[in-house]
Design a protein around this motif. Sequence first.
Motif, mmCIF file in Angstrom:
data_model
loop_
_atom_site.group_PDB
_atom_site.id
_atom_site.type_symbol
_atom_site.label_atom_id
_atom_site.label_comp_id
_atom_site.label_asym_id
_atom_site.label_seq_id
_atom_site.Cartn_x
_atom_site.Cartn_y
_atom_site.Cartn_z
ATOM 1 N N TYR A 78 35.076 11.029 33.163
ATOM 2 C CA TYR A 78 33.894 11.778 33.590
ATOM 3 C C TYR A 78 32.636 11.284 32.879
ATOM 4 O O TYR A 78 31.586 11.085 33.507
ATOM 5 N N SER A 79 32.729 11.060 31.577
ATOM 6 C CA SER A 79 31.569 10.615 30.804
ATOM 7 C C SER A 79 31.091 9.241 31.264
ATOM 8 O O SER A 79 29.886 9.023 31.471
ATOM 9 N N LEU A 80 32.018 8.304 31.424
ATOM 10 C CA LEU A 80 31.652 6.948 31.844
ATOM 11 C C LEU A 80 31.050 6.948 33.245
ATOM 12 O O LEU A 80 30.018 6.316 33.487
ATOM 13 N N LEU A 81 31.688 7.656 34.167
ATOM 14 C CA LEU A 81 31.208 7.652 35.550
ATOM 15 C C LEU A 81 29.851 8.336 35.683
ATOM 16 O O LEU A 81 29.042 7.956 36.536
ATOM 17 N N THR A 82 29.614 9.343 34.855
ATOM 18 C CA THR A 82 28.327 10.029 34.912
ATOM 19 C C THR A 82 27.167 9.065 34.697
ATOM 20 O O THR A 82 26.114 9.177 35.339
ATOM 21 N N ASP A 83 27.345 8.095 33.811
ATOM 22 C CA ASP A 83 26.296 7.105 33.567
ATOM 23 C C ASP A 83 26.439 5.873 34.447
ATOM 24 O O ASP A 83 25.440 5.308 34.906
ATOM 25 N N LEU A 84 27.673 5.460 34.726
ATOM 26 C CA LEU A 84 27.871 4.236 35.506
ATOM 27 C C LEU A 84 27.451 4.391 36.966
ATOM 28 O O LEU A 84 27.067 3.403 37.601
ATOM 29 N N LEU A 85 27.546 5.605 37.504
ATOM 30 C CA LEU A 85 27.156 5.816 38.903
ATOM 31 C C LEU A 85 25.697 5.403 39.144
ATOM 32 O O LEU A 85 25.341 4.967 40.241
ATOM 33 N N LEU A 86 24.865 5.532 38.105
ATOM 34 C CA LEU A 86 23.452 5.176 38.235
ATOM 35 C C LEU A 86 23.245 3.672 38.344
ATOM 36 O O LEU A 86 22.140 3.222 38.678
ATOM 37 N N GLY A 124 28.795 24.530 29.752
ATOM 38 C CA GLY A 124 29.573 23.757 28.800
ATOM 39 C C GLY A 124 28.814 22.584 28.208
ATOM 40 O O GLY A 124 27.578 22.581 28.111
ATOM 41 N N VAL A 125 29.553 21.565 27.813
ATOM 42 C CA VAL A 125 28.968 20.379 27.182
ATOM 43 C C VAL A 125 28.054 19.643 28.154
ATOM 44 O O VAL A 125 27.006 19.121 27.765
ATOM 45 N N SER A 126 28.434 19.596 29.431
ATOM 46 C CA SER A 126 27.596 18.927 30.424
ATOM 47 C C SER A 126 26.234 19.605 30.525
ATOM 48 O O SER A 126 25.194 18.942 30.643
ATOM 49 N N GLY A 127 26.225 20.930 30.499
ATOM 50 C CA GLY A 127 24.970 21.660 30.557
ATOM 51 C C GLY A 127 24.100 21.392 29.343
ATOM 52 O O GLY A 127 22.881 21.213 29.463
ATOM 53 N N ILE A 128 24.717 21.370 28.161
ATOM 54 C CA ILE A 128 23.967 21.059 26.937
ATOM 55 C C ILE A 128 23.385 19.657 27.018
ATOM 56 O O ILE A 128 22.234 19.417 26.637
ATOM 57 N N ALA A 129 24.194 18.709 27.529
ATOM 58 C CA ALA A 129 23.718 17.333 27.668
ATOM 59 C C ALA A 129 22.533 17.259 28.619
ATOM 60 O O ALA A 129 21.589 16.476 28.394
ATOM 61 N N GLN A 130 22.557 18.053 29.685
ATOM 62 C CA GLN A 130 21.421 18.076 30.618
ATOM 63 C C GLN A 130 20.158 18.587 29.940
ATOM 64 O O GLN A 130 19.069 18.051 30.156
ATOM 65 N N LEU A 131 20.294 19.635 29.107
ATOM 66 C CA LEU A 131 19.144 20.201 28.423
ATOM 67 C C LEU A 131 18.539 19.189 27.447
ATOM 68 O O LEU A 131 17.320 19.047 27.359
ATOM 69 N N ILE A 132 19.403 18.489 26.711
ATOM 70 C CA ILE A 132 18.911 17.477 25.767
ATOM 71 C C ILE A 132 18.267 16.319 26.525
ATOM 72 O O ILE A 132 17.218 15.802 26.130
ATOM 73 N N ASN A 133 18.885 15.905 27.629
ATOM 74 C CA ASN A 133 18.355 14.804 28.429
ATOM 75 C C ASN A 133 16.973 15.132 28.987
ATOM 76 O O ASN A 133 16.137 14.230 29.168
ATOM 77 N N GLU A 177 15.848 12.059 27.307
ATOM 78 C CA GLU A 177 16.338 11.046 28.248
ATOM 79 C C GLU A 177 17.517 10.256 27.690
ATOM 80 O O GLU A 177 17.790 9.146 28.141
ATOM 81 N N TRP A 178 18.203 10.828 26.698
ATOM 82 C CA TRP A 178 19.449 10.207 26.252
ATOM 83 C C TRP A 178 20.459 10.277 27.393
ATOM 84 O O TRP A 178 20.476 11.243 28.164
ATOM 85 N N PRO A 179 21.339 9.288 27.531
ATOM 86 C CA PRO A 179 22.316 9.286 28.629
ATOM 87 C C PRO A 179 23.204 10.531 28.604
ATOM 88 O O PRO A 179 23.792 10.873 27.558
ATOM 89 N N ILE A 180 23.287 11.207 29.725
ATOM 90 C CA ILE A 180 24.076 12.441 29.799
ATOM 91 C C ILE A 180 25.549 12.160 29.536
ATOM 92 O O ILE A 180 26.207 12.884 28.785
ATOM 93 N N GLY A 181 26.084 11.108 30.151
ATOM 94 C CA GLY A 181 27.497 10.797 29.975
ATOM 95 C C GLY A 181 27.855 10.534 28.529
ATOM 96 O O GLY A 181 28.890 10.996 28.036
ATOM 97 N N LEU A 182 27.008 9.801 27.831
ATOM 98 C CA LEU A 182 27.266 9.498 26.415
ATOM 99 C C LEU A 182 27.260 10.767 25.584
ATOM 100 O O LEU A 182 28.115 10.967 24.713
ATOM 101 N N MET A 183 26.314 11.662 25.857
ATOM 102 C CA MET A 183 26.250 12.921 25.101
ATOM 103 C C MET A 183 27.463 13.806 25.412
ATOM 104 O O MET A 183 27.967 14.512 24.530
ATOM 105 N N VAL A 184 27.923 13.786 26.650
ATOM 106 C CA VAL A 184 29.127 14.538 27.001
ATOM 107 C C VAL A 184 30.323 14.025 26.213
ATOM 108 O O VAL A 184 31.127 14.803 25.684
ATOM 109 N N LEU A 185 30.428 12.708 26.112
ATOM 110 C CA LEU A 185 31.544 12.110 25.373
ATOM 111 C C LEU A 185 31.484 12.490 23.897
ATOM 112 O O LEU A 185 32.490 12.911 23.315
#
Length: 293
Positions: free
Chosen positions: A89-97, A38-47, A51-59
């Motif tokens: 989900y999008s916020l926590l994906t980046d904030l956890l770091l 899904g979108v999370s997987g696409i965000a991982q590929l772009i990242n 190195e764009w933030p995965i959570g932001l791209m998911v959002l």
Amino acid sequence: MKKYWINSRDYILIVLGALIQAVSLRIFFVPADLASGGVSGIAQLINFYTEWPIGLMVLVGNVPLFLLGWRFLGGRRFALRTAVAIVTYSLLTDLLLKIPLFMYYSDILINDLKGDIFLNSLYGAIISGVGYGLVYRARGTSGGSDILARILNKWRGISMTQSYLMVDTLVILSAGFIFGWKQALYAMITLYVSGLVAETVLEGGGTVRTAMIVTNKPEDVTSRVMDELERGVTYLEGRGGYTGSSRPVLYCVVSRAEVATLKTIVHEIDPEAFMVIGVAHEALGEGFRPLKG
């Protein structure tokens, strides 16, 4: 008050489910180069390249899908729950770091599992599946491919399983070219296992057995089932297709452990009886789990 409590409980489950998904992504999927679909997987590929933030791209990636869901999947009621799930989900994906305690323990786990793609995919699938299941129990969606799959299911009659397969195939193939085909294979396994876990969380693990019994001694069978198993029995009206005569069909629900006893009861009373044993995902009401929203 009850309605407000149910709604509050739903949003708590959605937030908790989104948190669990984000933890799974950060600890297991990203370090092992497993595209989660899904979108999370696409965000991982772009990242991987930018190195764009995965959570932001998911959002950002979920915005057009969210609008489609608003249009085709129920308007405001769909939108509110889905928006909470996506944003959390999008916020926590980046904030956890940015949480030192999380980073400390996650580094320990990541280093411990480093190089073991099997365990990363297994743990990631189980934990993310729990997160998805909690969101589904709260009558929400996790956005991304979940929205597209539901739209395909509703408007084209395509099963949810096929819908998810169609939506996620392109992401998995892309991951194969970028991360390698070994990672792509494990990503497919991860999607399948997480779906099973999500289904278990959604429907409950209390799988039960249903029995339909055609017998010439319905009263005797009913009496022993109620006395020995302490289970209720319902009489259904049936008619023999060959004889045309009316006869009752007994219907009861038992646990898996009680099936053998039920078979013994029926056999002892009427060896000529006909019985069909089925599987039900969940039984709610008297004698089983309480029926509640």
